[in-house]
Design a protein around this motif. Structure first.
Motif, short mmCIF file in Angstrom:
data_model
loop_
_atom_site.label_atom_id
_atom_site.label_comp_id
_atom_site.label_asym_id
_atom_site.label_seq_id
_atom_site.Cartn_x
_atom_site.Cartn_y
_atom_site.Cartn_z
N ALA A 86 100.86 10.22 -17.39
CA ALA A 86 100.30 11.28 -18.22
C ALA A 86 99.92 10.70 -19.58
N THR A 87 98.90 11.28 -20.20
CA THR A 87 98.45 10.83 -21.52
C THR A 87 98.12 12.04 -22.39
N LEU A 88 98.24 11.83 -23.70
CA LEU A 88 97.84 12.85 -24.67
C LEU A 88 96.90 12.18 -25.66
N ASN A 89 95.69 12.71 -25.79
CA ASN A 89 94.71 12.22 -26.75
C ASN A 89 94.30 13.39 -27.64
N ALA A 90 94.57 13.24 -28.94
CA ALA A 90 94.36 14.38 -29.83
C ALA A 90 94.03 13.92 -31.23
N LYS A 91 93.54 14.87 -32.01
CA LYS A 91 93.23 14.62 -33.41
C LYS A 91 94.35 15.23 -34.26
N VAL A 92 94.83 14.44 -35.24
CA VAL A 92 95.86 14.92 -36.16
C VAL A 92 95.17 15.54 -37.36
N LEU A 101 95.89 17.08 -22.89
CA LEU A 101 97.00 16.50 -22.17
C LEU A 101 96.55 16.29 -20.73
N SER A 102 96.56 15.03 -20.28
CA SER A 102 96.07 14.71 -18.94
C SER A 102 97.21 14.19 -18.07
N ALA A 103 97.17 14.60 -16.80
CA ALA A 103 98.12 14.11 -15.80
C ALA A 103 97.34 13.90 -14.51
N GLY A 104 97.10 12.63 -14.16
CA GLY A 104 96.27 12.35 -13.00
C GLY A 104 94.84 12.79 -13.27
N ALA A 109 93.81 21.54 -22.37
CA ALA A 109 93.82 21.54 -23.83
C ALA A 109 95.23 21.80 -24.34
N ILE A 110 95.56 21.14 -25.46
CA ILE A 110 96.88 21.31 -26.05
C ILE A 110 96.74 21.46 -27.56
N GLU A 111 97.54 22.33 -28.14
CA GLU A 111 97.56 22.52 -29.59
C GLU A 111 99.00 22.66 -30.05
N LEU A 112 99.39 21.80 -31.01
CA LEU A 112 100.75 21.77 -31.51
C LEU A 112 100.76 21.91 -33.02
N THR A 113 101.81 22.53 -33.55
CA THR A 113 101.98 22.69 -34.99
C THR A 113 103.34 22.14 -35.38
N LYS A 114 103.36 21.38 -36.46
CA LYS A 114 104.60 20.75 -36.91
C LYS A 114 105.57 21.79 -37.47
N ALA A 115 106.82 21.70 -37.04
CA ALA A 115 107.85 22.60 -37.55
C ALA A 115 108.18 22.22 -38.98
N ALA A 116 108.35 23.22 -39.84
CA ALA A 116 108.63 22.96 -41.26
C ALA A 116 109.98 22.30 -41.42
N ALA A 117 110.03 21.27 -42.27
CA ALA A 117 111.30 20.58 -42.56
C ALA A 117 112.09 21.40 -43.56
N ALA A 118 113.36 21.56 -43.28
CA ALA A 118 114.22 22.34 -44.18
C ALA A 118 114.51 21.54 -45.44
#
Length: 227
Positions: A86-92, A101-104, A109-118
């Motif tokens: 599996a591979t993930l190719n994305a823009k930060v 996100l590819s598998a075979g 499509a994938i979208e992630l958001t960074k969790a806030a640091a306490a």
């Protein structure tokens, strides 16, 4: 001779400035990200660590966890490979990771958001501690513009005099001027990246205070004593 001295001065300034920028930015990529794989939506978690140019971490989908086997970040483009083809190719984009996100032969499509640091909590009180209880090794973390910056701290309290040093990913630092008086700790640490001014009080057995790095970066820090 004058030109040589001038060049050396410029190189020294550039080195110090670069060190300040590294410390201030911390590692913007490292952290925990939450989001979903689209179509149909499936919640995923991505835990990344970017240190010394190397990217490691893991991706969690439900009860399945897969480790990052290889990772690169170049010109804002993140590429991750996992052990199961599996591979993930994305823009930060700031605190977001957006891509595929590819598998075979399957690509989603994938979208992630960074969790806030306490951020370290502000001290509520400053109960006095004896010098013997402060002397020793401490595990600490500073809040560098929202990014956690871990370091270790060694203190030796002799009356009102404080000595010791610190170690982090930026190298070793030595306490050049330290003082413990009226329940407040203050000291200067000098290392290859510049001078850091630090102060703290003891709250619930922890050190909690503020730092100033070469007049370029200010923030809070906390420390817990090792057993």
């Amino acid at each position: 001779m004058k030109n040589t001295i001038k060049r050396l001065s410029l190189l020294t300034f550039a080195f110090l400035l670069g060190s300040i920028v590294v410390f201030a930015q911390g590692d913007a990529l490292s952290g925990k990200y939450e989001g979903a794989v689209k179509g149909p939506d499936e919640k995923v978690l991505l835990d990344l660590k970017h240190e010394g140019g190397k990217i490691s971490g893991r991706l969690m989908r439900g009860t399945v966890t897969i480790d990052v086997t290889e990772g690169t970040l170049k010109d804002g483009m993140l590429s991750l490979s996992f052990g199961n083809d599996a591979t993930l190719n994305a823009k930060v984009e700031g605190d977001k990771i957006v891509g595929d996100l590819s598998a075979g032969t399957t690509k989603r499509a994938i979208e992630l958001t960074k969790a806030a640091a306490a951020a370290p909590a502000a001290p509520a009180a400053a109960p006095a501690k004896g010098p013997a209880e402060l002397s020793g090794e401490w595990e600490a973390v500073a809040d560098a513009n929202g990014q956690p910056f871990p370091f270790s701290l060694t203190l030796k309290i002799d009356g009102e005099n404080v000595t010791g040093g610190s170690s982090s990913q930026l190298g070793e630092s030595t306490i050049k001027s330290g003082n413990w008086k009226d329940g407040k700790l203050s000291f200067l640490m000098e290392g290859q990246n510049g001078v850091v001014t630090m102060s703290a009080v003891v709250v619930d057995g922890k050190l909690s205070g503020e730092f100033d790095f070469a007049g370029q970066l200010q923030g809070r820090w906390v420390a817990v004593k090792k057993n």
